[in-house]
Design a protein around this motif. Structure first.
Motif, PDB file in Angstrom:
ATOM      1  N   UNK A  74       0.836  -1.196   0.000  1.00 13.84           N
ATOM      2  CA  UNK A  74       0.000   0.000   0.000  1.00 13.84           C
ATOM      3  C   UNK A  74       0.875   1.252   0.000  1.00 13.84           C
ATOM      4  N   UNK A  75       0.442   2.274  -0.711  1.00 12.85           N
ATOM      5  CA  UNK A  75       1.257   3.488  -0.751  1.00 12.85           C
ATOM      6  C   UNK A  75       1.359   4.158   0.615  1.00 12.85           C
ATOM      7  N   UNK A  76       2.557   4.616   0.908  1.00 15.39           N
ATOM      8  CA  UNK A  76       2.775   5.285   2.198  1.00 15.39           C
ATOM      9  C   UNK A  76       3.091   6.750   1.959  1.00 15.39           C
ATOM     10  N   UNK A  77       2.585   7.572   2.830  1.00 12.58           N
ATOM     11  CA  UNK A  77       2.888   8.998   2.694  1.00 12.58           C
ATOM     12  C   UNK A  77       3.123   9.585   4.078  1.00 12.58           C
ATOM     13  N   UNK A  78       4.292  10.174   4.231  1.00 14.39           N
ATOM     14  CA  UNK A  78       4.578  10.824   5.511  1.00 14.39           C
ATOM     15  C   UNK A  78       4.098  12.264   5.408  1.00 14.39           C
ATOM     16  N   UNK A  79       3.290  12.664   6.369  1.00 14.42           N
ATOM     17  CA  UNK A  79       2.773  14.031   6.359  1.00 14.42           C
ATOM     18  C   UNK A  79       3.779  14.949   7.070  1.00 14.42           C
ATOM     19  N   UNK A  80       4.073  16.061   6.423  1.00 14.30           N
ATOM     20  CA  UNK A  80       5.026  17.009   6.998  1.00 14.30           C
ATOM     21  C   UNK A  80       4.579  17.401   8.402  1.00 14.30           C
ATOM     22  N   UNK A  81       5.522  17.480   9.302  1.00 11.86           N
ATOM     23  CA  UNK A  81       5.324  17.773  10.729  1.00 11.86           C
ATOM     24  C   UNK A  81       4.800  16.576  11.513  1.00 11.86           C
ATOM     25  N   UNK A  82       4.526  15.470  10.836  1.00 11.88           N
ATOM     26  CA  UNK A  82       4.120  14.258  11.547  1.00 11.88           C
ATOM     27  C   UNK A  82       5.070  13.103  11.237  1.00 11.88           C
ATOM     28  N   UNK A  83       6.278  13.428  10.854  1.00 10.37           N
ATOM     29  CA  UNK A  83       7.249  12.387  10.519  1.00 10.37           C
ATOM     30  C   UNK A  83       7.486  11.507  11.732  1.00 10.37           C
ATOM     31  N   UNK A  84       7.407  10.184  11.569  1.00 11.04           N
ATOM     32  CA  UNK A  84       7.681   9.328  12.719  1.00 11.04           C
ATOM     33  C   UNK A  84       9.149   9.431  13.138  1.00 11.04           C
ATOM     34  N   UNK A  85       9.364   9.391  14.424  1.00 12.28           N
ATOM     35  CA  UNK A  85      10.722   9.412  14.954  1.00 12.28           C
ATOM     36  C   UNK A  85      11.303   8.006  14.795  1.00 12.28           C
ATOM     37  N   UNK A  86      12.369   7.833  13.998  1.00 11.84           N
ATOM     38  CA  UNK A  86      12.875   6.489  13.733  1.00 11.84           C
ATOM     39  C   UNK A  86      13.460   5.806  14.971  1.00 11.84           C
ATOM     40  N   UNK A  87      13.653   6.571  16.047  1.00 18.25           N
ATOM     41  CA  UNK A  87      14.237   5.941  17.252  1.00 18.25           C
ATOM     42  C   UNK A  87      13.193   5.286  18.135  1.00 18.25           C
ATOM     43  N   UNK A  88      11.919   5.547  17.861  1.00 15.59           N
ATOM     44  CA  UNK A  88      10.874   4.955  18.703  1.00 15.59           C
ATOM     45  C   UNK A  88      10.840   3.452  18.475  1.00 15.59           C
ATOM     46  N   UNK A  89      10.901   2.710  19.549  1.00 13.90           N
ATOM     47  CA  UNK A  89      10.910   1.247  19.467  1.00 13.90           C
ATOM     48  C   UNK A  89       9.485   0.702  19.475  1.00 13.90           C
ATOM     49  N   UNK A  90       9.250  -0.383  18.735  1.00 12.74           N
ATOM     50  CA  UNK A  90       7.909  -0.969  18.770  1.00 12.74           C
ATOM     51  C   UNK A  90       7.563  -1.500  20.146  1.00 12.74           C
ATOM     52  N   UNK A  91       6.311  -1.386  20.495  1.00 12.28           N
ATOM     53  CA  UNK A  91       5.826  -1.960  21.742  1.00 12.28           C
ATOM     54  C   UNK A  91       4.790  -3.015  21.405  1.00 12.28           C
ATOM     55  N   UNK A  92       4.661  -4.037  22.217  1.00 17.62           N
ATOM     56  CA  UNK A  92       3.677  -5.071  21.896  1.00 17.62           C
ATOM     57  C   UNK A  92       2.257  -4.530  21.986  1.00 17.62           C
ATOM     58  N   UNK A  93       1.404  -5.030  21.117  1.00 22.12           N
ATOM     59  CA  UNK A  93      -0.015  -4.674  21.175  1.00 22.12           C
ATOM     60  C   UNK A  93      -0.667  -5.748  22.015  1.00 22.12           C
ATOM     61  N   UNK A  94      -1.131  -5.369  23.223  1.00 25.69           N
ATOM     62  CA  UNK A  94      -1.628  -6.385  24.156  1.00 25.69           C
ATOM     63  C   UNK A  94      -3.141  -6.429  24.177  1.00 25.69           C
ATOM     64  N   UNK A  95      -3.687  -7.620  24.033  1.00 24.93           N
ATOM     65  CA  UNK A  95      -5.141  -7.817  24.065  1.00 24.93           C
ATOM     66  C   UNK A  95      -5.876  -6.783  23.222  1.00 24.93           C
ATOM     67  N   UNK A  96      -5.304  -6.529  22.091  1.00 29.32           N
ATOM     68  CA  UNK A  96      -5.962  -5.579  21.199  1.00 29.32           C
ATOM     69  C   UNK A  96      -5.827  -4.154  21.661  1.00 29.32           C
ATOM     70  N   UNK A  97      -5.040  -3.935  22.696  1.00 26.78           N
ATOM     71  CA  UNK A  97      -4.908  -2.565  23.195  1.00 26.78           C
ATOM     72  C   UNK A  97      -3.440  -2.201  23.313  1.00 26.78           C
ATOM     73  N   UNK A  98      -3.111  -1.013  22.815  1.00 23.40           N
ATOM     74  CA  UNK A  98      -1.718  -0.631  22.862  1.00 23.40           C
ATOM     75  C   UNK A  98      -1.340  -0.111  24.231  1.00 23.40           C
ATOM     76  N   UNK A  99      -0.101  -0.345  24.579  1.00 26.64           N
ATOM     77  CA  UNK A  99       0.474   0.238  25.783  1.00 26.64           C
ATOM     78  C   UNK A  99       0.534   1.732  25.639  1.00 26.64           C
ATOM     79  N   UNK A 100      -0.058   2.431  26.535  1.00 24.94           N
ATOM     80  CA  UNK A 100       0.003   3.883  26.404  1.00 24.94           C
ATOM     81  C   UNK A 100       0.483   4.513  27.691  1.00 24.94           C
TER      82      UNK A 100
END
Ligand code: AMP
Length: 427
Positions: A370-396
């Motif tokens: 699928x095409x990906x598009x990074x929106x200016x000012x919302x660029x993901x920080x490449x240093x952020x590490x993935x966190x497990x998605x638990x029971x359908x709910x993300x760790x927040x």
């Protein structure tokens, strides 16, 4: 067929498999051997087909296997020039170049307008093998004498039809006049108007011609797009998209009931009228929300998969996956609610680093990327590490990540992202 059997070097194959890609897409299968053979190329391919890797991988291979042809010893010339119509595309392409070339000794830089030119000038003084640019800013550099294009071996025109549509033809002709006559030319275009055909005929020498049509399991009328974003910034991005595009009747999917309620509250703070439907809501509340949504007086309806399944809501202009579903088939059900009956629909997904595996599963099911598009000012920080998605709910609730630019290998794009959110911002 694997990437290694296409004749790409081990370093490149390794970088590709680091991204989790095992099989070349149809455009890659055809384009990679053609480019490796040194031919000019005329490719009909849209975003989402994997066209970027289709030219990036063989260009990296050729540059890393060919000695520099420079006539000025001691200076490392720009050896490949990639032109794109928009700043966002330029930034994305250069990111791909960097990523796929991470095990090679090649450097890249992206230059586009709307940002300070001085850091670009400074960076152009050191070695740049591959320059990704939008035409306008490249000509600014030409005018200032800060770029030398006289040694370019491979020219890539990405989304050439869009560049012509945007009125870049004169800029491109000027740039072409600065390149050496003997070079390899690759032209990618989604459409072939008579204008683009005439342009290609003048540019290319005995090109290999390839055309791919996208193989979609989903309706053609639905435009699908992925917006990579940090998990903490999804809500702000959603509000930005709704406001910027003036979206009405947006169906937003969350993974959990709690997530749906929280999102409704947050959107209300952004003055976006939203209501949620899920299993904890009374039937009366659900019916009320749905009726308002259908008649157009409710801008945003936030739903969980289960709540949405039994509801008769279709023909929607916009479906947003605020979170990707755990089951890939649910993605198809969700986006099937838009673009029906010949209407044009749009399905967008906000995807954070935690969800990359889910995305891979969806792309596998669809048999396409699928095409990906990074929106200016919302660029993901490449240093952020993935966190497990638990029971359908993300760790927040963790402290939000710093949004400073990363210290990645090559400077350029991180420090000079466009300020304008317009995806059509000119270079
Ligand atoms: P593009 O058409 O170049 O914009 O690529 C669309 C998306 O497909 C990008 O996110 C790529 O990273 C991804 N992609 C490229 N090649 C492959 C592949 N061989 N397998 C799976 N995904 C790919």
């Amino acid at each position: 067929m694997s990437f290694s059997t296409l004749g790409l070097s081990d370093e490149i194959v390794r970088a590709v498999s680091d991204r989790g890609y095992t099989h070349p897409t149809p455009i890659q299968l055809q384009a990679i051997p053609a480019v490796l053979s040194g031919s000019d190329l005329l490719a009909g391919a849209q975003t989402g087909t994997g066209k970027t890797a289709g030219f990036t991988l063989p260009v990296l291979h050729r540059l890393s296997h060919q000695g520099v042809r420079s006539n000025s010893p001691g200076r490392s010339p720009i050896r490949s020039l990639i032109l794109t119509p928009t700043r966002e595309l330029a930034a994305q392409v250069e990111e791909s170049v960097r990523d796929y070339g991470k095990y090679l000794n090649l450097t890249s830089l992206v230059v586009f307008g709307g940002v300070n030119i001085t850091p670009q000038i400074r960076r152009l003084r050191s070695r740049v093998d591959i320059l990704v640019a939008t035409p306008g800013r490249l000509l600014d550099h030409v005018q200032q004498g800060t770029v030398d294009l006289s040694q370019v071996e491979i020219l890539v025109l990405d989304e050439a039809d869009r560049m012509l549509d945007m009125g870049f033809i004169r800029d491109i002709r000027r740039i072409l006049s600065l390149l050496p006559k003997q070079r390899q030319n690759l032209l990618f275009s989604a459409t072939f108007s008579s204008e683009i055909k005439a342009f290609a005929a003048g540019l290319l020498t005995r090109p290999v011609m390839i055309q791919v049509t996208s193989n979609e399991a989903t309706p053609d009328a639905v435009t699908q797009r992925i917006y990579p974003v940090d998990r903490e910034r999804k809500r702000a991005l959603l509000a930005h998209l709704i406001k910027r595009n003036n979206w009405h009747q947006v169906l937003v999917f969350t993974r959990t009931k709690h997530g749906a309620d929280r999102l409704v509250k947050q959107l209300s703070q952004d003055e976006i009228h939203a209501m949620a439907i899920h299993g904890n809501k009374s039937q009366a509340a659900r019916t009320r929300a749905l009726a308002k949504f259908k008649e157009g007086s409710l801008q945003v309806l936030v739903a969980t998969d289960i709540a949405a399944r039994g509801l008769d809501i279709s023909d929607l202009p916009h479906v947003v996956n605020f979170e990707l579903p755990n089951v890939p088939e649910d993605y198809v059900h969700r986006i099937g609610r838009t673009g029906r009956a010949g209407a044009l629909g749009e399905a967008v997904s906000l995807v954070c680093v935690d969800e990359h595996k889910l995305l891979v599963g969806i792309e596998k099911l669809l048999q396409r990327s699928l095409p990906k598009e990074v929106i200016a000012s919302f660029e993901p920080d490449p240093r952020v590490q993935p966190e497990p998605i638990q029971n359908g709910q993300q760790n927040r609730g963790r402290s939000s990540q710093s949004r400073m630019p990363s210290g990645r290998k090559t400077v350029g794009s991180d420090h000079s992202r466009p300020k304008s959110p317009s995806p059509r911002g000119r270079g």
